[in-house]
Write an enzyme that holds these catalytic residues in place. Sequence first.
Site, PDB file in Angstrom:
ATOM      1  N   LYS A   1       0.839  -1.196   0.000  1.00  0.00           N
ATOM      2  CA  LYS A   1       0.000   0.000   0.000  1.00  0.00           C
ATOM      3  C   LYS A   1       0.874   1.247   0.000  1.00  0.00           C
ATOM      4  O   LYS A   1       1.892   1.305   0.695  1.00  0.00           O
ATOM      5  CB  LYS A   1      -0.918  -0.014   1.232  1.00  0.00           C
ATOM      6  CG  LYS A   1      -1.940   1.121   1.279  1.00  0.00           C
ATOM      7  CD  LYS A   1      -2.862   0.979   2.488  1.00  0.00           C
ATOM      8  CE  LYS A   1      -3.873   2.119   2.563  1.00  0.00           C
ATOM      9  NZ  LYS A   1      -4.805   1.960   3.710  1.00  0.00           N
TER      10      LYS A   1
ATOM     11  N   SER B   1      -9.754   2.544   2.922  1.00  0.00           N
ATOM     12  CA  SER B   1      -8.824   3.199   2.035  1.00  0.00           C
ATOM     13  C   SER B   1      -7.911   2.230   1.283  1.00  0.00           C
ATOM     14  O   SER B   1      -7.254   2.613   0.317  1.00  0.00           O
ATOM     15  CB  SER B   1      -7.945   4.159   2.842  1.00  0.00           C
ATOM     16  OG  SER B   1      -7.124   3.446   3.771  1.00  0.00           O
TER      17      SER B   1
ATOM     18  N   SER C   1     -10.379   0.196   7.299  1.00  0.00           N
ATOM     19  CA  SER C   1      -9.829   0.291   5.948  1.00  0.00           C
ATOM     20  C   SER C   1      -9.119  -0.946   5.442  1.00  0.00           C
ATOM     21  O   SER C   1      -8.648  -0.962   4.312  1.00  0.00           O
ATOM     22  CB  SER C   1      -8.886   1.496   5.859  1.00  0.00           C
ATOM     23  OG  SER C   1      -9.607   2.701   5.945  1.00  0.00           O
TER      24      SER C   1
END
Length: 493
Positions: A78, A159, A183
């Site tokens: 990420k 997210s 998330s």
Amino acid sequence: MTALTDLGVAALRDGVRDGAFSAREAAEAYVAAVEKARGLNAFVVETPEHALAAADAADAARANGALKPLSGVPLGIKDLFCTEGVQSTAGSRILEGFRPNYESTVSAKLFEAGAGMLGKLNMDEFAMGSSNETSGYGAVISPWKRNDGGNAPLAPGGSSGGSAAAVAARIAPGATGTDTGGSIRQPAAFVGISGIKPTYGRCSRWGIVAFASSLDQAGPMARDVRDCAILLEAMSGFDPKDSTSLDLPVPKWEANLSADIKGKRVGIPKEYRIDGVPEEIGRVWDRGIDWLEDAGAEIVEVSLPHTKYALPTYYIIAPAEASSNLARYDGVRYGLRVQPDQGGLQDMYEATRAAGFGPEVKRRIMIGTYVLSAGFYDAYFNRAQKVRALIARDFERVWESCDLLLTPTAPSAAFALGEKSADPIAMYLNDVFAVPASLAGLPAMSVPAGLDGQGLPLGLQIVGKALDEQNVLNAGLAIEERAGFTARPEAWW
């Protein structure tokens, strides 16, 4: 023969170890898959050279009898994790071009364990969002489609939407995510994969771009529970560079993984049966209850009376911490700088932040600054902290009557991109089931449990006591085995 990209973390690790294929072959297959799936916009930066170099090292290690725990496994990272020499933007234009000269602790641990990096995964800007639409680099598109024949692109959740989409689309066997208020869990549910947020402090936050420091926690996202256990072992551990890191040994979660949860008491919180949630969510929850009973668990109804205050509490505390953390992005030291033709330092600050931050980040900075201001600090921020303590106390009391909790992961299946972006409150409600565990710092996991009427995945969430990731993983495995979830998106990209 099974395509190499159909293999997850455990299968790749074991296949390389047993000589069924080389790590180089696996890495090349995944690199090609990433290139082919660029239409999903899951990656901000691709790093095939890193994945291939790690694969060559794995093949050499096998020849020398020195394989590591993740040798032969390429991962997606990420974009919230700083990676040395590789652009790390937290999904924001204000950090475009920023290449750290250091490595986050979590990614360093994964690479030390032998993993390679396929690239940096797209995400909501500074992890603020539930749909991956706030990214400065464009929205990630879910690999799933509704079965009604419509072509509306769907949100992969947020997210960690890039991580979720990459794993579900078989362009990465696993990925790192971060979870501040859901998330990891919500996007995992949206795309039919597994993801776990460990106890706060299990994984170091050092080198992770901060959103809300008292809530942010790294965790893995993968095809199944076993793969999550493998990755979590590699990611976890004490880090003296992080003052919130837990100085505890890392358990052997994979070795102790068992779907036998006989004698465990599973609580069903009555406050989670809320109005407006589709009946399909309730039905899959009821099936989950039956599956855990079948696995030997005792089901008990419990109460978490302050649950209804969790979401407003979160949306005071998280923006407050964000407004403080994001004050460092001012155009002076790194990232974007916009220098007006006229004006001084203050004008440069304003122009840089206006150009570099997206609307959602600006909204949360404004909320956070407001609740921290002199006239409202006690009325909002201090009160929210007190309610957070009450929410944590609810969990402490409920553990007297149960060992785990079972709830839905999200209040709906995936929605279309743009469907909720005009209504921030509707978007924030996506976190309603995930936020309480985050506020209390507890381990929580989402596992896929079925499909809704439009053929989209639905997830179930298991919440456990602090430091009890093992029982969370075990209950997840029990659900996984009984749900028999094998659905996957048809490749259209």
